[in-house]
Design an enzyme around this catalytic site. Structure first.
Site, PDB file in Angstrom:
ATOM      1  N   LYS A 182       0.824  -1.210   0.000  1.00 45.62           N
ATOM      2  CA  LYS A 182       0.000   0.000   0.000  1.00 45.62           C
ATOM      3  C   LYS A 182       0.862   1.267   0.000  1.00 45.62           C
ATOM      4  O   LYS A 182       2.085   1.195   0.204  1.00 45.62           O
ATOM      5  CB  LYS A 182      -0.919  -0.019   1.214  1.00 45.62           C
ATOM      6  CG  LYS A 182      -1.946  -1.134   1.175  1.00 45.62           C
ATOM      7  CD  LYS A 182      -2.795  -1.091   2.433  1.00 45.62           C
ATOM      8  CE  LYS A 182      -3.868  -2.146   2.449  1.00 45.62           C
ATOM      9  NZ  LYS A 182      -4.677  -2.050   3.685  1.00 45.62           N
TER      10      LYS A 182
ATOM     11  N   TYR B 134     -12.514  -2.135  -4.100  1.00 41.72           N
ATOM     12  CA  TYR B 134     -13.226  -2.042  -2.825  1.00 41.72           C
ATOM     13  C   TYR B 134     -14.748  -2.021  -2.967  1.00 41.72           C
ATOM     14  O   TYR B 134     -15.445  -1.559  -2.065  1.00 41.72           O
ATOM     15  CB  TYR B 134     -12.762  -0.792  -2.066  1.00 41.72           C
ATOM     16  CG  TYR B 134     -11.345  -0.895  -1.562  1.00 41.72           C
ATOM     17  CD1 TYR B 134     -10.972  -1.886  -0.667  1.00 41.72           C
ATOM     18  CD2 TYR B 134     -10.372   0.012  -1.975  1.00 41.72           C
ATOM     19  CE1 TYR B 134      -9.678  -1.980  -0.191  1.00 41.72           C
ATOM     20  CE2 TYR B 134      -9.072  -0.071  -1.504  1.00 41.72           C
ATOM     21  CZ  TYR B 134      -8.730  -1.067  -0.609  1.00 41.72           C
ATOM     22  OH  TYR B 134      -7.445  -1.157  -0.137  1.00 41.72           O
TER      23      TYR B 134
ATOM     24  N   PHE C  42     -16.380   3.884   6.073  1.00 45.53           N
ATOM     25  CA  PHE C  42     -14.948   4.060   5.803  1.00 45.53           C
ATOM     26  C   PHE C  42     -14.591   3.994   4.318  1.00 45.53           C
ATOM     27  O   PHE C  42     -13.428   4.142   3.948  1.00 45.53           O
ATOM     28  CB  PHE C  42     -14.129   3.020   6.574  1.00 45.53           C
ATOM     29  CG  PHE C  42     -14.535   1.591   6.297  1.00 45.53           C
ATOM     30  CD1 PHE C  42     -13.999   0.886   5.230  1.00 45.53           C
ATOM     31  CD2 PHE C  42     -15.468   0.958   7.120  1.00 45.53           C
ATOM     32  CE1 PHE C  42     -14.367  -0.420   4.980  1.00 45.53           C
ATOM     33  CE2 PHE C  42     -15.840  -0.361   6.876  1.00 45.53           C
ATOM     34  CZ  PHE C  42     -15.288  -1.047   5.811  1.00 45.53           C
TER      35      PHE C  42
ATOM     36  N   ARG D  50      -1.540 -14.774   3.780  1.00 45.70           N
ATOM     37  CA  ARG D  50      -2.283 -14.068   4.834  1.00 45.70           C
ATOM     38  C   ARG D  50      -1.594 -14.254   6.189  1.00 45.70           C
ATOM     39  O   ARG D  50      -1.572 -13.339   7.002  1.00 45.70           O
ATOM     40  CB  ARG D  50      -3.722 -14.559   4.906  1.00 45.70           C
ATOM     41  CG  ARG D  50      -4.504 -14.331   3.648  1.00 45.70           C
ATOM     42  CD  ARG D  50      -5.445 -13.220   3.565  1.00 45.70           C
ATOM     43  NE  ARG D  50      -6.269 -12.935   4.706  1.00 45.70           N
ATOM     44  CZ  ARG D  50      -6.783 -11.736   4.920  1.00 45.70           C
ATOM     45  NH1 ARG D  50      -6.549 -10.753   4.074  1.00 45.70           N
ATOM     46  NH2 ARG D  50      -7.547 -11.513   5.953  1.00 45.70           N
TER      47      ARG D  50
ATOM     48  N   THR E  92      -5.375  -7.875  10.190  1.00 44.79           N
ATOM     49  CA  THR E  92      -5.630  -6.549   9.614  1.00 44.79           C
ATOM     50  C   THR E  92      -5.163  -5.433  10.539  1.00 44.79           C
ATOM     51  O   THR E  92      -4.549  -4.466  10.100  1.00 44.79           O
ATOM     52  CB  THR E  92      -7.129  -6.388   9.288  1.00 44.79           C
ATOM     53  OG1 THR E  92      -7.512  -7.448   8.408  1.00 44.79           O
ATOM     54  CG2 THR E  92      -7.412  -5.066   8.611  1.00 44.79           C
TER      55      THR E  92
ATOM     56  N   ARG F  51       2.624  -6.935   9.145  1.00 45.93           N
ATOM     57  CA  ARG F  51       1.888  -5.853   9.804  1.00 45.93           C
ATOM     58  C   ARG F  51       2.365  -5.612  11.230  1.00 45.93           C
ATOM     59  O   ARG F  51       2.405  -4.464  11.683  1.00 45.93           O
ATOM     60  CB  ARG F  51       0.392  -6.137   9.758  1.00 45.93           C
ATOM     61  CG  ARG F  51      -0.172  -5.963   8.350  1.00 45.93           C
ATOM     62  CD  ARG F  51      -1.619  -6.336   8.287  1.00 45.93           C
ATOM     63  NE  ARG F  51      -2.187  -6.043   6.967  1.00 45.93           N
ATOM     64  CZ  ARG F  51      -3.228  -6.677   6.468  1.00 45.93           C
ATOM     65  NH1 ARG F  51      -3.833  -7.628   7.173  1.00 45.93           N
ATOM     66  NH2 ARG F  51      -3.692  -6.359   5.280  1.00 45.93           N
TER      67      ARG F  51
ATOM     68  N   ASN G 294      -1.779  -0.103   7.306  1.00 46.62           N
ATOM     69  CA  ASN G 294      -1.244  -1.424   7.663  1.00 46.62           C
ATOM     70  C   ASN G 294      -0.326  -2.027   6.594  1.00 46.62           C
ATOM     71  O   ASN G 294      -0.126  -3.215   6.549  1.00 46.62           O
ATOM     72  CB  ASN G 294      -2.360  -2.383   8.063  1.00 46.62           C
ATOM     73  CG  ASN G 294      -3.330  -2.695   6.955  1.00 46.62           C
ATOM     74  OD1 ASN G 294      -3.131  -2.305   5.803  1.00 46.62           O
ATOM     75  ND2 ASN G 294      -4.383  -3.410   7.286  1.00 46.62           N
TER      76      ASN G 294
ATOM     77  N   HIS H 161      -1.886  -5.296   1.530  1.00 46.24           N
ATOM     78  CA  HIS H 161      -3.174  -5.975   1.338  1.00 46.24           C
ATOM     79  C   HIS H 161      -2.887  -7.359   0.789  1.00 46.24           C
ATOM     80  O   HIS H 161      -2.001  -7.528  -0.050  1.00 46.24           O
ATOM     81  CB  HIS H 161      -4.049  -5.213   0.332  1.00 46.24           C
ATOM     82  CG  HIS H 161      -5.191  -6.033  -0.177  1.00 46.24           C
ATOM     83  ND1 HIS H 161      -6.371  -6.160   0.514  1.00 46.24           N
ATOM     84  CD2 HIS H 161      -5.325  -6.800  -1.291  1.00 46.24           C
ATOM     85  CE1 HIS H 161      -7.187  -6.961  -0.163  1.00 46.24           C
ATOM     86  NE2 HIS H 161      -6.563  -7.366  -1.257  1.00 46.24           N
TER      87      HIS H 161
ATOM     88  N   GLU I  17      -9.296  -9.962  -7.733  1.00 45.51           N
ATOM     89  CA  GLU I  17      -8.338  -8.868  -7.585  1.00 45.51           C
ATOM     90  C   GLU I  17      -7.209  -8.955  -8.606  1.00 45.51           C
ATOM     91  O   GLU I  17      -6.779  -7.929  -9.148  1.00 45.51           O
ATOM     92  CB  GLU I  17      -7.795  -8.841  -6.154  1.00 45.51           C
ATOM     93  CG  GLU I  17      -8.878  -8.464  -5.158  1.00 45.51           C
ATOM     94  CD  GLU I  17      -8.487  -8.654  -3.705  1.00 45.51           C
ATOM     95  OE1 GLU I  17      -7.415  -9.241  -3.411  1.00 45.51           O
ATOM     96  OE2 GLU I  17      -9.269  -8.221  -2.834  1.00 45.51           O
TER      97      GLU I  17
END
Length: 162
Positions: A12, A52, A60, A88, A94, A105, A115, A118, A129
């Site tokens: 990100k 998203y 949010f 993951r 998250t 993270r 964070n 993704h 995605e």
């Protein structure tokens, strides 16, 4: 053993701005995953809306769009056994406060809104995605890992009597 899977990962804007690209990629490569697609790109509002879309209408949502379009990201397709679940696990929860020590993270993020990375949460999400960020011809899975390359070369050398 499960067959190889592909998953989508994005470093990100905060991870890119902080110069963490190499450190994050290293985590996946050290685990033995192949990066079969990668690009640095500026996410447009349209692309962000596709990514998203399941959050549209939530409180949010606008902040997500603003954030992901605020600076470039590194989009990746990662391939390997149990890729979705394993990636993951490497990424962590998250919220960095809930992420296990040693995860990306936990090590690089302080708050959930920033964070660092993704990762797709399912095979279905990964396929969706990957399709948003990559064309099929931008995925290169026909190269070999170092182990595969050495084994291939050794076989060829032996056949040649070298």
């Amino acid at each position: 053993m499960k067959p190889e899977e592909r998953t989508f990962v994005a470093i990100k804007p905060d991870g890119v701005k902080r110069g963490l690209i190499g450190k994050i990629i290293e985590r996946f490569e050290n685990k033995g995953f192949k990066i079969v697609g990668m690009k640095l790109l500026q996410v447009t509002p349209e692309l962000a809306a596709k990514h998203y879309e399941e959050h549209q209408g939530k409180s949010f949502y606008k902040r997500l769009i603003y954030y992901i379009t605020s600076a470039p990201i590194v989009a990746m397709v990662i391939q390997g056994y149990n890729a979705v679940e394993s990636v993951r696990h490497i990424v962590g929860a998250t919220s960095p406060l809930n992420a296990d020590v040693g995860t990306i993270r936990a090590d690089f993020a302080q708050i959930m809104e920033y964070n660092v990375v993704h990762a797709s949460d399912s095979i279905t999400s990964a396929e969706r995605e990957i399709g948003i960020y990559f064309k099929p011809e931008e995925i290169y899975d026909n190269w070999q890992s170092m182990q595969e390359l050495i084994a291939y070369d050794e076989e060829r050398y032996n056949q040649q009597g070298l």
